[in-house]
Design an enzyme around this catalytic site. Structure first.
Site, PDB file in Angstrom:
ATOM      1  N   HIS A  41       0.930  -1.187   0.170  1.00 40.57           N
ATOM      2  CA  HIS A  41       0.071   0.042  -0.095  1.00 40.57           C
ATOM      3  C   HIS A  41       0.808   1.115  -0.029  1.00 40.57           C
ATOM      4  O   HIS A  41       0.191   2.494  -0.079  1.00 40.57           O
ATOM      5  CB  HIS A  41      -0.930   0.009   1.139  1.00 40.57           C
ATOM      6  CG  HIS A  41      -1.966   1.163   1.307  1.00 40.57           C
ATOM      7  ND1 HIS A  41      -2.057   2.021   2.189  1.00 40.57           N
ATOM      8  CD2 HIS A  41      -3.107   1.145   0.412  1.00 40.57           C
ATOM      9  CE1 HIS A  41      -3.060   2.859   2.078  1.00 40.57           C
ATOM     10  NE2 HIS A  41      -3.873   2.372   0.741  1.00 40.57           N
ATOM     11  N   HIS A  61      -7.627  12.581   2.913  1.00 45.93           N
ATOM     12  CA  HIS A  61      -6.798  11.458   2.696  1.00 45.93           C
ATOM     13  C   HIS A  61      -5.399  11.533   3.421  1.00 45.93           C
ATOM     14  O   HIS A  61      -4.811  10.614   3.338  1.00 45.93           O
ATOM     15  CB  HIS A  61      -6.819  11.033   1.042  1.00 45.93           C
ATOM     16  CG  HIS A  61      -6.401   9.419   1.001  1.00 45.93           C
ATOM     17  ND1 HIS A  61      -5.288   9.297   0.189  1.00 45.93           N
ATOM     18  CD2 HIS A  61      -6.987   8.275   1.182  1.00 45.93           C
ATOM     19  CE1 HIS A  61      -5.184   7.937   0.291  1.00 45.93           C
ATOM     20  NE2 HIS A  61      -6.292   7.362   0.501  1.00 45.93           N
TER      21      HIS A  61
END
Length: 709
Positions: free
Chosen positions: A440, A597
């Protein structure tokens, strides 16, 4: 009580219920009369889309646990059965609130503002009905596939998330026996059908399923239609497979994706007032229990409102002041990006500053004769990604290109399979993630031959290499050619491609092996400083906080006197106002026009402040089951930029919701406070910075230097 004193489940909130509170905060924006009408439509659409994913993944996961007999309680003391019961209750209430907002508030306001939505085809005027029927014959009828169910034709596959119309029919001149028939509302056609209006100031629309329902008799000519109603199902999309035993990860993933359309049905939406005989057939065939049936008082699947948002002619009802992403002052158009990075580290703040330099970084590297290698991790990329094109070009130009494409990026798996194959075809070395872990991290390494030797240029980010979402998500990214970070970047890619771990890291911290301990050390250091009378301060901005060890460490630090300010967009299992901690820990969530985010961390460190950014949230999956990277930001001017981001969000009085000690959220009390909308403020600053840079450049170009004797 355990050694920490914070083992009591009462100190924690349940993850799933906390997520539903996040969706409620999004819904509250749809209900907020201060927001422009079309922005409210958008927020309602987002709340519906989020709920779909929540069911396909989180509710599906709970059902899997129950089916497997797993009954271990979570950190809040709830077993999967208890969680599912609580989630069902909360979700039914949430859906009712969504449709109350749509029916009672938004629809009447749309009508007042010149958009008439015809809810039922029976309400069409004669002239409108003629148009709709002709539209059906020419555009819809050729695409439809009607399916009757009888002894020779089994119950058809109802695809995940598809909208369908179910009907009870009887054969003409038959014995009157009821039979089931269905037709899928085609997703390839626009859901919103525009109807010409006689009134100049009015736009009229009807939904596709209403047009089909109106003409359904034409699909079953040998039958009489007894009744027809739309329905929609959600299936379990949370598949898993044994990676260790998969000979070819790519083929195994392709096989699993096909199962997503056939996963267990976990939610059924039907129109309120559906014929109970029709519902009984659907319920039996799909094996859906009563608690998973949602009787909807309005159109199923409110995500169509995002398309309504795009209807032309209603700009006055949308948010103003959102300029396109601004140029990055340190990276003027057509500059030599490597030369600029050699001068200084550069911090980008998206979407206020453009993502284009990140794309240009790869493009320039692909063409630069001195670039030897490009290495990059890709988690989610856009449909027509310029980064993919640049990587393929680089390989064709003879560069050494290594790309880790994470095949397990949920709901982007198909996309990533396509890109992986294309990159391999172009000559890139493609790695398909690591067994048992999702990669990720967001990192790019460019290795370049220069006069004084090999130099490594690195980009590190908190968000994906996706030029589309970079216009919608707030993220930060760092360009650097620091030799210590360059060494670490090389070690990261060697670890990903060859499983070789370095003995030590210079600057980067990686999950799953080192990052959690690093966070616990940094939080613990603030606690020790506070206990020694030196004070302590932590500011953390994350998307989710549900790791028990991190929460315990924060509780301990708060009890020691550390001031802890958390900006948590979504799930937060930490509670505020606990005895002995009081208001030392505060939590706020910002729900704005952009999806928050960034992951940014500030530690006071007895006056020697440290700043970090990361791809990871404070969740067990990020810290223990994913490859994640945290990187320090060390230049004072860049640290100031990060503190500006954090402090502005902490001052937000327009979009911030504060977590109360009873576990609920409420908007900041604005009385007597300056109105601060952090996202609009960042947009304003980016515009001003670009303007200042442009004026400075013009002065350098047009104003002659003054010569002194």
């Amino acid at each position: 009580m355990g050694k920490s004193g914070y083992d009591d489940p009462g100190f924690y909130s349940n993850r799933e219920l906390s997520w539903l509170l996040f969706d409620e905060r999004i819904l509250s924006e749809a209900r907020d009369k201060q927001n422009p009408l079309f922005e409210r439509l958008k927020f309602l659409s987002i709340s519906a889309s989020n709920l779909d994913e929540f069911f396909m993944v989180r509710v599906a996961s709970l059902k899997d646990m129950i089916n497997a007999g797993y009954d271990k309680p979570d950190i809040a003391g709830l077993t999967p059965i208890k969680q599912l019961k609580e989630v069902n209750k909360a979700t039914h209430e949430l859906v009712e609130a969504q449709y109350a907002a749509y029916n009672r508030s938004l629809l009447p306001l749309l009508l007042q503002n010149g958009l008439r939505v015809i809810e039922k085809h029976e309400k069409l005027t004669e002239k409108e009905a003629v148009y709709v029927d002709q539209y059906y014959e020419e555009n819809i009828y050729p695409v439809l596939t009607p399916m009757a169910v009888d002894s020779s034709r089994p119950f058809p596959l109802i695809r995940n998330k598809s909208l369908n119309i179910g009907a009870l029919v009887t054969k003409k001149n038959g014995d009157g026996e009821l039979e089931f028939a269905t037709v899928q509302v085609p997703s390839v056609l626009p859901r919103i059908v525009k109807i010409p209006s006689d009134q100049e100031q009015e736009k009229v629309v009807i939904l596709l399923e209403e047009v089909i329902e109106r003409n359904i008799q034409k699909l079953f000519l040998n039958y009489d239609i007894v009744c027809s109603y739309p329905f929609r199902i959600m299936r379990n999309a949370d598949f898993s497979f044994e990676e260790d035993e998969a000979e070819d990860l790519l083929k195994e993933m392709e096989k699993q994706l096909k199962k997503r359309q056939r996963g267990q049905a976990i939610r059924l939406e039907v129109e309120q007032g559906i014929d109970e005989r029709l519902l009984a057939i659907i319920k039996k065939e799909l094996m859906i229990p009563d608690e998973d049936i949602y009787r909807i008082g309005g159109p199923l699947d409110l995500t169509f409102l995002m398309k309504m948002y795009d209807l032309p002619g209603f700009e006055r009802l949308k948010e103003k002041g959102y300029a396109p992403p601004q140029p990055v002052p340190e990276l003027p158009v057509d500059c030599d990006i490597f030369e600029q990075i050699r001068k200084e580290d550069i911090l980008l703040h998206h979407p206020y500053e453009t993502f284009l330099p990140v794309v240009d970084f790869i493009r320039q590297a692909a063409k630069d004769k001195d670039v030897l290698a490009i290495k990059q991790t890709l988690y989610r990329v856009s449909g027509n990604s310029p980064i993919i094109a640049a990587l393929a070009q680089a390989a064709e130009n003879g560069k050494q290109v290594s790309v880790l494409v994470e095949l397990k990026a949920r709901f982007d798996e198909e996309n990533n399979i396509v890109w992986a194959k294309m990159l391999e075809k172009a000559g890139c070395h493609v790695i398909y993630g690591l067994v048992g872990l999702k990669t990720h991290s967001k990192i790019t390494l460019v290795v370049r031959r220069e006069e004084d030797g090999i130099r490594r240029y690195v980009h590190l980010g908190t968000g994906n290499y996706n030029d589309s979402t970079a216009k919608l998500y707030t993220d930060v990214g760092l360009f650097t050619c620091s030799s210590s970070i360059g060494e670490d970047a090389t070690a990261v890619f060697n670890m990903l491609s060859g499983y070789s771990e370095p003995l030590l890291w210079n600057k980067l911290s990686l999950a799953p092996l080192w990052l959690k301990d690093r966070f616990l050390h940094l939080i613990g250091r603030e606690k020790e400083n506070a206990l020694a009378g030196r004070g302590g301060h932590i500011i953390a901005k994350v998307n989710s906080l549900c790791d028990k060890d991190i929460i315990e460490a924060l509780y301990e630090a708060g009890a020691a006197g550390v001031k802890i300010e958390l900006i948590v967009r979504g799930i937060c299992c930490l509670k505020t106002g606990l005895p002995g901690i009081g208001d030392k820990i505060t939590v706020r969530s910002i729900v704005g026009n952009f999806l928050e985010h960034c992951r940014i961390f500030y530690f006071e460190n007895d006056g020697k402040q440290e700043y970090y950014c990361a791809s990871a949230d404070w969740m067990p999956r990020n810290l223990e089951r994913r490859v994640e990277i945290m990187f320090p930001v060390e230049k004072p001017e860049l640290q100031k930029k990060l503190m500006d981001i954090l402090s502005t969000q902490l001052k937000d009085t327009v979009k911030a919701h504060v977590l109360k000690s009873d576990g609920s959220y409420e908007k900041v009390d604005r009385r007597g406070k300056e109105s601060v909308n952090a996202q609009q403020e960042f947009g304003r600053r980016a515009i001003q910075a670009a303007k200042d840079k442009s004026e400075a450049t013009q002065r350098r170009v047009f104003i002659p230097e003054t010569h002194h004797e």
